[in-house]
Design an enzyme around this catalytic site. Sequence first.
Site, mmCIF file in Angstrom:
data_model
loop_
_atom_site.group_PDB
_atom_site.id
_atom_site.type_symbol
_atom_site.label_atom_id
_atom_site.label_comp_id
_atom_site.label_asym_id
_atom_site.label_seq_id
_atom_site.Cartn_x
_atom_site.Cartn_y
_atom_site.Cartn_z
ATOM 1 N N GLY A 1 0.338 -5.020 1.925
ATOM 2 C CA GLY A 1 -0.902 -5.279 1.179
ATOM 3 C C GLY A 1 -0.645 -5.901 -0.180
ATOM 4 O O GLY A 1 -1.528 -6.525 -0.762
ATOM 5 N N TYR B 1 -5.048 -4.796 10.345
ATOM 6 C CA TYR B 1 -5.527 -5.416 9.096
ATOM 7 C C TYR B 1 -7.027 -5.702 9.193
ATOM 8 O O TYR B 1 -7.607 -5.727 10.274
ATOM 9 C CB TYR B 1 -4.723 -6.693 8.788
ATOM 10 C CG TYR B 1 -4.391 -6.770 7.318
ATOM 11 C CD1 TYR B 1 -3.347 -5.996 6.798
ATOM 12 C CD2 TYR B 1 -5.141 -7.512 6.447
ATOM 13 C CE1 TYR B 1 -3.061 -6.012 5.442
ATOM 14 C CE2 TYR B 1 -4.862 -7.540 5.078
ATOM 15 C CZ TYR B 1 -3.816 -6.789 4.583
ATOM 16 O OH TYR B 1 -3.528 -6.789 3.246
ATOM 17 N N HIS C 1 0.863 -1.193 0.000
ATOM 18 C CA HIS C 1 0.000 0.000 0.000
ATOM 19 C C HIS C 1 0.898 1.241 0.000
ATOM 20 O O HIS C 1 1.935 1.250 0.666
ATOM 21 C CB HIS C 1 -0.859 -0.031 1.269
ATOM 22 C CG HIS C 1 -2.138 0.718 1.175
ATOM 23 N ND1 HIS C 1 -2.186 2.085 1.004
ATOM 24 C CD2 HIS C 1 -3.423 0.297 1.250
ATOM 25 C CE1 HIS C 1 -3.435 2.470 0.982
ATOM 26 N NE2 HIS C 1 -4.216 1.421 1.120
#
Length: 259
Positions: free
Chosen positions: A108, A138, A64
């Site tokens: 991610g 998460y 991410h």
Amino acid sequence: MAFILTGFNENIGTITFNNYEKRNALNKALLEELIAALEDFKEKKARAVILRAAKGSKVWSAGHDICELPKSGRDPLPYGDPLEQAMRAIERFSAPVIAMIEGSVWGGACELAFICDILIGTPASSFAITPARIGVPYNPSGILHFINMLGIGSVKEMFFTAQPINAERAERMGILNHLVPVEELENFTYGMARRIASNSPLCISVIKEQLRILCGAHPLSPETFERIQGLRRLVYDSKDYMEGTKAFLEKRTPVFKGD
Ligand code: YXS
């Protein structure tokens, strides 16, 4: 600037990350381009898609885009997050998506790779699940993706240590379907894609959707869902969450205090 490059040949689509300056960090623009590319491949009736980094990459994706993580007090991985949308697009894409892994995979991006149907890597591939390194809570669907792929023991180790798992162990753990020498990676991957493309696309798309439905069949009571959301809020409202992202951007080791 295009954050991905695409190609289409022999009914096989290819999506190549094109953001190496930021180690293919998954920013909003890249993920929107990825979703649009899948839409285009759907129109073209692709029978397989390959998701890859550029040849010779040392990092497949750094996960991410940390610069796009929200400040404290907001869920960093909400249902509408572009990364979540991209993963659902891959999961629901009618043909198999093959992750061709050259280099290291972080955060991610591990879930993005794991959501693909087949993973093929090289001895330099590695996988690190890093929320604990950044202080990110998460989300349940993501954790379920990891449990479905790894089993609870490996999920705990990868989340708690945030350390990379090397290619050899990744193959033993079932993360990689195949581990091949880097010089064979492209031929091996496109050879598999062609084999898939020569089979019945309708049959394959139905089997893929059946597997998605069965793997996700874990009903949660409203109370359980609310409890999970409350636990996650403790983390993303914490000072540790702020410290994790701040430390990364200041290129220093985070100092977590547990509050
Ligand atoms: O300083 P400049 O501007 O050149 O930019 C640097 C890095 O800041 C940038 N970059 C990133 N930017 C945003 N988000 C990222 N995830 C990210 N990763 C890297 O790319 C430029 C080159 O980075 P550099 O110098 O560190 O490259 P390197 O080759 O020495 O090291 C590559 C990595 C991947 C080992 C290193 O960049 C790294 O450790 N990146 C962070 C990996 C990580 O922890 N990802 C998790 C992101 S958060 C996430 O995915 C989820 C929310 S969660 O945490 O829950 O899983």
